[in-house]
Write an enzyme that holds these catalytic residues in place. Structure first.
Site: not given
Ligand code: SAM
Length: 218
Positions: A43, A117, A121, A153, A194
């Protein structure tokens, strides 16, 4: 995700036996880290690890790796593992951009992207985890029949992810714009942090399952 600095998290991660500190050293030999040969599911952006750990408890026959960029988030997953240790789970703190240095060609069976994320942009599109740039990286580490499962979502992000499939040479096995209303696709669904929050707020959850298109003529 709002990030709070968690004092001491870097030090705690450095000492944790659940975290693999030199992941490049294990490219192509992750089975040795787990002490057994088993399908490998990862994941990317696992956050606090609720989904990964629940999946690992439900599927002890699979080896799971959770990848998270930020120490302040990863520390929460480590704390959960300290309360309930799962032998088939390891964590890596890294940016997913380096993923091809950490897994060998075809070493992975499945990749989960959950609530990635959005990077809204346009000029940041290539940082989105379901972008064609990332799909090309995933292709290198997945088996030819390997799959990617993505939930979000965020409808604009999901629409973008669908548009990336054709140019990157992938095809969808399953697509839904309202996972929780789809009895078949909900079978065995494990909610992420989330997902629990946003579905409780009434947001529909989109999901795809994709695989690489076979080369024409094969
Ligand atoms: N997957 C979890 C959930 O659905 O509850 C967390 C969602 S959170 C919006 C996105 C997570 O991805 C964050 O913890 C962020 O730090 C991590 N993340 C974003 N870009 C990443 C990357 N390039 N490499 C590793 N982790 C990343």
């Amino acid at each position: 995700m709002r990030l709070k600095n968690v004092p001491g998290s870097r030090e705690a991660i450095a000492q944790s036996r659940f975290v693999i500190h030199d992941p490049q050293e294990h490219a192509g030999s992750w089975a040795e880290v787990f002490g057994r040969t088993a399908p490998l599911h990862i994941e990317i952006g696992m956050g606090k690890g609720r989904f990964l750990m629940e999946m690992a408890a439900l599927h002890p026959e699979i080896n799971y790796i959770g990848i998270e960029k930020y120490s302040s988030v990863l520390i929460r997953a480590i704390q959960k593992m300290e309360e309930r240790e799962l032998p088939n789970v390891r964590f890596i703190r890294m940016d997913a951009e380096e993923i091809t240095e950490v897994f060998g060609p075809g070493e992975t069976d499945r990749i989960y992207l959950n609530f990635s994320d959005p990077w809204p942009k346009d000029r940041h599109a290539k940082r989105r985890l379901p972008s064609r740039q990332f799909l090309t990286r995933y292709e290198k580490i997945l088996k030819p029949e390997g799959t990617i499962e993505f939930k979000t979502d965020n409808r604009p992000l999901f629409d973008f992810a669908l548009e990336e499939l054709e140019p990157a040479g992938w095809e969808a096995e399953e697509i839904t714009f309202d996972l929780h209303a789809d009895e078949r696709l909900m079978q065995g669904n494990v909610m992420t942090e989330y997902e629990a929050r946003f579905s409780a707020a009434g947001n529909p959850i989109c999901k795809y399952i994709i695989k690489k298109k076979k080369d024409e003529g094969t």
